[in-house]
Design a protein around this motif. Structure first.
Motif, short mmCIF file in Angstrom:
data_model
loop_
_atom_site.label_atom_id
_atom_site.label_comp_id
_atom_site.label_asym_id
_atom_site.label_seq_id
_atom_site.Cartn_x
_atom_site.Cartn_y
_atom_site.Cartn_z
N ALA A 222 0.84 -0.84 -0.63
CA ALA A 222 -0.08 0.02 0.13
C ALA A 222 0.67 0.90 0.02
CB ALA A 222 -1.15 0.53 1.12
N PHE A 223 0.59 1.83 -0.89
CA PHE A 223 1.47 4.15 -0.35
C PHE A 223 -0.02 4.54 -0.05
CE2 PHE A 223 1.87 8.04 -2.55
CZ PHE A 223 3.17 7.20 -2.78
N ILE A 224 1.05 5.01 0.69
CA ILE A 224 0.17 5.44 2.34
C ILE A 224 0.62 7.27 2.35
CG2 ILE A 224 0.04 6.03 4.25
CD1 ILE A 224 0.40 2.57 4.92
N THR A 225 -0.18 8.20 2.30
CA THR A 225 0.70 9.29 1.97
C THR A 225 0.57 10.21 3.68
OG1 THR A 225 -0.94 10.46 1.09
CG2 THR A 225 0.90 9.39 -0.03
N ILE A 226 0.93 10.76 4.45
CA ILE A 226 0.37 11.53 5.75
C ILE A 226 0.46 13.03 5.08
CG2 ILE A 226 0.17 12.23 8.29
CD1 ILE A 226 -0.55 9.04 7.31
N THR A 227 -0.73 13.15 5.78
CA THR A 227 -0.94 15.95 5.43
C THR A 227 -0.60 15.99 6.38
OG1 THR A 227 -0.96 14.89 2.82
CG2 THR A 227 -1.45 17.07 3.78
N GLU A 228 -0.90 16.72 6.46
CA GLU A 228 -1.12 17.89 8.56
C GLU A 228 -2.37 18.96 7.08
OE1 GLU A 228 0.46 21.15 9.73
OE2 GLU A 228 1.15 20.02 11.02
N VAL A 229 -3.72 19.30 8.55
CA VAL A 229 -4.52 19.27 8.09
C VAL A 229 -4.65 20.21 8.80
CG1 VAL A 229 -7.24 19.37 8.60
CG2 VAL A 229 -5.78 16.76 7.10
N SER A 230 -5.62 21.81 8.33
CA SER A 230 -5.45 22.88 9.83
C SER A 230 -6.86 22.83 10.46
CB SER A 230 -5.56 24.07 8.07
OG SER A 230 -6.31 24.43 7.41
N ASP A 231 -7.31 22.77 9.24
CA ASP A 231 -9.00 22.83 10.61
C ASP A 231 -10.28 21.49 9.64
OD1 ASP A 231 -10.37 23.24 11.68
OD2 ASP A 231 -10.98 25.64 11.26
N VAL A 232 -10.80 20.85 10.93
CA VAL A 232 -11.64 19.76 10.05
C VAL A 232 -12.95 20.62 10.29
CG1 VAL A 232 -12.01 17.75 10.80
CG2 VAL A 232 -9.82 18.14 10.37
N LEU A 233 -14.14 19.76 9.82
CA LEU A 233 -15.38 20.97 10.33
C LEU A 233 -15.81 19.74 9.63
CD1 LEU A 233 -15.59 24.49 8.09
CD2 LEU A 233 -15.03 23.92 10.84
N GLY A 234 -17.55 19.34 10.30
CA GLY A 234 -18.36 18.38 10.11
C GLY A 234 -17.99 17.22 10.95
N ARG A 235 -18.68 16.55 11.03
CA ARG A 235 -18.69 15.48 12.22
C ARG A 235 -17.78 13.98 11.49
NH1 ARG A 235 -22.91 12.46 15.57
NH2 ARG A 235 -21.27 11.22 17.48
#
Length: 313
Positions: free
Chosen positions: A295-308
């Motif tokens: 599997a090819f995996i990329t991890i990226t920083e998220v500045s904000d998360v909205l919703g559930r």
């Protein structure tokens, strides 16, 4: 042919009544006002009890106000410059930033200004001979002054406002200048500290002020975004269902599948999109690689998360 429909005419003038849609009013929150009040007080403590007694400078408009206060006649106070410089900038950015942001920000600046005036001229606190907490230790004043001011700014940002008008200028002009918001603010502060060094013919306090700025930036990031900062994972795999079942079971959150095809191989795959916090990344990698080592995996920083997002099955 007669048109009997009710669709609006795309060629109608902009001021035609039928084409005008009422704007939604931005709701103001009592909680946000309370936190802006706290943010203003915290920022005032950082400036008046740590930075100003050690002749250090805050960043942005606050730092500019401190400089102007020192080089102008006594009747022009730091609190006055805070309001005079900040409020027009927030009003200037009203259209771009919105009414709620502007109201919160102006309120926070006024509290910042009044609290600074109260500490310096009303309360029985001596800030003329040194910091009430760190004395004349410049390094301690730089570190704790930056930390406290950063907490105040971070609170204001997190709850929908700002406590320094330089951020508004950065949002408005950074794209026109081909800069990011962060780069615009950094350049402004470098120019400010360079000017301070030239005016007072001393670079020591300017360099300590840069330390203050760096600490404040980290504090703002921590308060505005939190320790539990989100990361997004994109997993390209041929075993999407097995991986999704395992991840959903482990973390209890929803997962998104995106159809994908390899450019060179032409093989059909699936991208599993998943959001975790920084403490869950190691476990996520272990789960995925146990099921699909390729599997090819990329991890990226998220500045904000909205919703559930929670699993529903």
């Amino acid at each position: 042919m007669n048109n009997t429909g009710t669709a609006p005419n795309p060629l109608a003038p902009a001021d035609a009544p039928a084409s005008v849609k009422p704007k939604k009013k931005e709701k103001l929150s009592v909680q946000s006002f309370v936190l802006m009040f706290i943010a203003g007080i915290i920022s005032a403590i950082g400036v008046t009890m740590f930075l100003a007694p050690a002749h250090l400078y805050d960043s942005g408009i606050s730092g500019t106000s401190m400089l102007l206060y020192q080089i102008t006649p006594e009747q022009f106070s730091f609190s006055l410059f805070l309001v005079v410089l900040n409020v027009p900038l927030f009003l200037f950015g009203l259209r771009k930033q919105g009414t709620a942001f502007t109201i919160y920000s102006v309120f926070a600046v006024i509290i910042f200004s009044l609290s600074s005036l109260l500490i310096e001229d009303v309360l029985p606190i001596d800030v003329s001979s040194g910091s009430p907490f760190a004395g004349n230790d410049v390094l301690l004043c730089a570190l704790f002054g930056g930390l406290i001011c950063g907490i105040g700014s971070g609170l204001s940002v997190r709850f929908g406002g700002a406590i320094d008008g330089i951020e508004v200028l950065a949002v408005i002009f950074s794209k026109q200048l081909g800069l990011t918001v962060g780069t615009f603010i950094m350049i402004y502060n470098i120019c400010l500290y360079t000017l301070i060094g030239c005016i007072f013919q001393s670079w020591t306090l300017s360099m300590y002020s840069i330390v203050t700025y760096c600490v404040a930036v980290k504090a703002i990031d921590f308060i505005a975004e939190g320790l539990d900062k989100a990361k997004s994972a994109m997993i390209v795999t041929s075993k999407a269902d097995e991986i999704s079942d395992a991840l959903s079971e482990a973390f209890g959150t929803g997962i998104t599948h995106i159809d994908a095809r390899g450019y060179y191989s032409g093989r059909e795959n699936t991208i599993v999109f998943f959001v975790v916090n920084r403490f869950q990344i190691t476990r996520l990698k272990k789960i995925v690689t146990e099921i699909d080592k390729g599997a090819f995996i990329t991890i990226t920083e998220v500045s904000d998360v909205l919703g559930r997002s929670v699993k529903t099955r």
